[in-house]
Design an enzyme around this catalytic site. Structure first.
Site, mmCIF file in Angstrom:
data_model
loop_
_atom_site.group_PDB
_atom_site.id
_atom_site.type_symbol
_atom_site.label_atom_id
_atom_site.label_comp_id
_atom_site.label_asym_id
_atom_site.label_seq_id
_atom_site.Cartn_x
_atom_site.Cartn_y
_atom_site.Cartn_z
ATOM 1 N N PRO A 219 0.790 -1.229 0.000
ATOM 2 C CA PRO A 219 0.000 0.000 0.000
ATOM 3 C C PRO A 219 0.826 1.284 0.000
ATOM 4 C CG PRO A 219 -0.113 -1.110 2.129
ATOM 5 C CD PRO A 219 0.536 -2.063 1.181
ATOM 6 N N ASN A 220 0.288 2.247 -0.711
ATOM 7 C CA ASN A 220 0.820 3.612 -0.813
ATOM 8 C C ASN A 220 2.055 3.727 -1.707
ATOM 9 O OD1 ASN A 220 -1.120 4.814 1.066
ATOM 10 N ND2 ASN A 220 -0.055 3.600 2.611
ATOM 11 N N ARG B 235 4.941 10.977 -2.366
ATOM 12 C CA ARG B 235 4.705 10.779 -0.931
ATOM 13 C C ARG B 235 6.026 10.859 -0.168
ATOM 14 N NH1 ARG B 235 4.868 4.664 0.994
ATOM 15 N NH2 ARG B 235 4.183 4.885 3.126
ATOM 16 N N TYR C 70 11.327 8.629 0.886
ATOM 17 C CA TYR C 70 11.277 7.608 -0.167
ATOM 18 C C TYR C 70 11.889 8.046 -1.493
ATOM 19 C CZ TYR C 70 8.104 5.447 3.176
ATOM 20 O OH TYR C 70 7.568 4.886 4.312
ATOM 21 N N ASN D 71 8.108 -5.746 -1.473
ATOM 22 C CA ASN D 71 8.081 -4.638 -0.528
ATOM 23 C C ASN D 71 6.643 -4.551 -0.031
ATOM 24 O OD1 ASN D 71 8.039 -2.325 0.939
ATOM 25 N ND2 ASN D 71 9.034 -1.027 -0.597
ATOM 26 N N ALA E 288 3.394 -1.020 4.482
ATOM 27 C CA ALA E 288 2.890 -1.079 5.868
ATOM 28 C C ALA E 288 2.442 -2.483 6.273
ATOM 29 C CB ALA E 288 1.755 -0.084 6.043
ATOM 30 N N HIS F 109 4.484 -4.822 8.696
ATOM 31 C CA HIS F 109 4.439 -4.744 10.159
ATOM 32 C C HIS F 109 3.143 -5.289 10.752
ATOM 33 C CE1 HIS F 109 7.701 -2.149 9.004
ATOM 34 N NE2 HIS F 109 6.873 -1.297 8.432
ATOM 35 N N ASP G 181 1.751 -15.984 5.912
ATOM 36 C CA ASP G 181 1.266 -17.350 5.661
ATOM 37 C C ASP G 181 1.311 -17.686 4.174
ATOM 38 O OD1 ASP G 181 0.856 -17.821 8.323
ATOM 39 O OD2 ASP G 181 -1.329 -17.606 8.262
ATOM 40 N N GLU H 145 13.016 -9.546 0.660
ATOM 41 C CA GLU H 145 12.222 -8.435 1.188
ATOM 42 C C GLU H 145 12.981 -7.130 0.948
ATOM 43 O OE1 GLU H 145 11.530 -8.976 5.361
ATOM 44 O OE2 GLU H 145 10.636 -6.987 5.624
ATOM 45 N N HIS I 2 12.899 -2.813 1.453
ATOM 46 C CA HIS I 2 12.338 -1.554 1.947
ATOM 47 C C HIS I 2 13.195 -0.422 1.416
ATOM 48 C CE1 HIS I 2 9.603 -3.708 4.447
ATOM 49 N NE2 HIS I 2 10.617 -4.467 4.813
ATOM 50 N N ARG J 232 13.809 4.140 11.851
ATOM 51 C CA ARG J 232 12.550 4.883 11.943
ATOM 52 C C ARG J 232 11.781 4.522 13.226
ATOM 53 N NH1 ARG J 232 9.636 4.635 6.304
ATOM 54 N NH2 ARG J 232 8.463 6.322 7.308
HETATM 55 C C1 DQA Z 1 8.489 0.802 3.391
HETATM 56 C C2 DQA Z 1 8.635 0.995 4.910
HETATM 57 C C3 DQA Z 1 7.310 0.761 5.619
HETATM 58 O O1 DQA Z 1 7.475 0.934 7.025
HETATM 59 C C4 DQA Z 1 6.280 1.753 5.131
HETATM 60 O O2 DQA Z 1 5.025 1.494 5.731
HETATM 61 C C5 DQA Z 1 6.170 1.814 3.658
HETATM 62 C C6 DQA Z 1 7.368 1.651 2.832
HETATM 63 C C7 DQA Z 1 9.778 1.162 2.626
HETATM 64 O O3 DQA Z 1 9.865 0.799 1.460
HETATM 65 O O4 DQA Z 1 10.668 1.814 3.177
HETATM 66 O O5 DQA Z 1 5.107 2.096 3.120
HETATM 67 O O6 DQA Z 1 8.222 -0.570 3.145
#
Ligand code: DQA
Length: 150
Positions: A11-12, A19, A24, A75, A78, A81, A88, A99, A101, A108
């Site tokens: 998401p996002n 953003r 980012y 990635n 959110a 977490h 699963d 993974e 980020h 953070r």
């Molecule tokens: C993220 C880090 C996450 O904590 C955050 O919620 C994101 C992006 C990152 O790419 O740094 O949306 O996964």
């Protein structure tokens, strides 16, 4: 024959570049996708690139990848977490999972320090900006034998 690799974004991340650019960066998700396709081509990987703001859609792509792919770069944003459901789904995959980020989640807020996904990942990249995706693909190509071991 190219190996299929899914690159999944949570998401996002559709707002990447707009953003919180101080966290980012200024690259958009389209830039990241183009970069992944270019790197993927060099590594003999066929990239299936997806982003969703809906948890179930990410789970459905993981199930799809399970049938056709050799690995996943994810990635989860959110959902990293919060999502036992994504964990699963990843547990049901027999191939390597990396993974990514963009930001260094360990630098953070404390709630970002725990990742459900890390327990199933072969490796984690955090804080390398959007370059982390290309680095993860390079590692994945090694793990699945798409490029010779150095
Ligand atoms: C993220 C880090 C996450 O904590 C955050 O919620 C994101 C992006 C990152 O790419 O740094 O949306 O996964």
């Amino acid at each position: 024959m190219s190996r299929v690799v899914y690159v999944l974004n949570g998401p996002n991340l559709n707002l990447l570049g707009k953003r919180e650019p101080h966290i980012y960066g200024h690259e958009t998700l389209a830039d990241v996708e183009a970069d992944c396709r270019k790197v993927g081509q060099d590594l003999g990987l066929e990239i299936q690139f997806h982003q969703s703001n809906r948890e179930y859609e990410i789970i459905d792509w993981i199930h799809e990848a399970r049938e056709v792919a050799s690995g996943i770069v994810i990635n989860p944003a959110a959902f990293t977490h919060t999502s036992v459901a994504i964990l699963d789904a990843l547990h049901a995959c027999a191939f390597p999972i990396l993974e990514v980020h963009i930001s260094n989640i360990h630098k953070r807020e404390p709630f970002r320090h725990h990742s459900y996904v890390s327990s199933v990942a072969s490796g984690v990249i955090a804080g390398f900006g959007t370059q982390g995706y290309a680095l993860a693909l390079q590692r994945l190509a090694r793990l699945i034998g798409s490029v010779p071991q150095a």
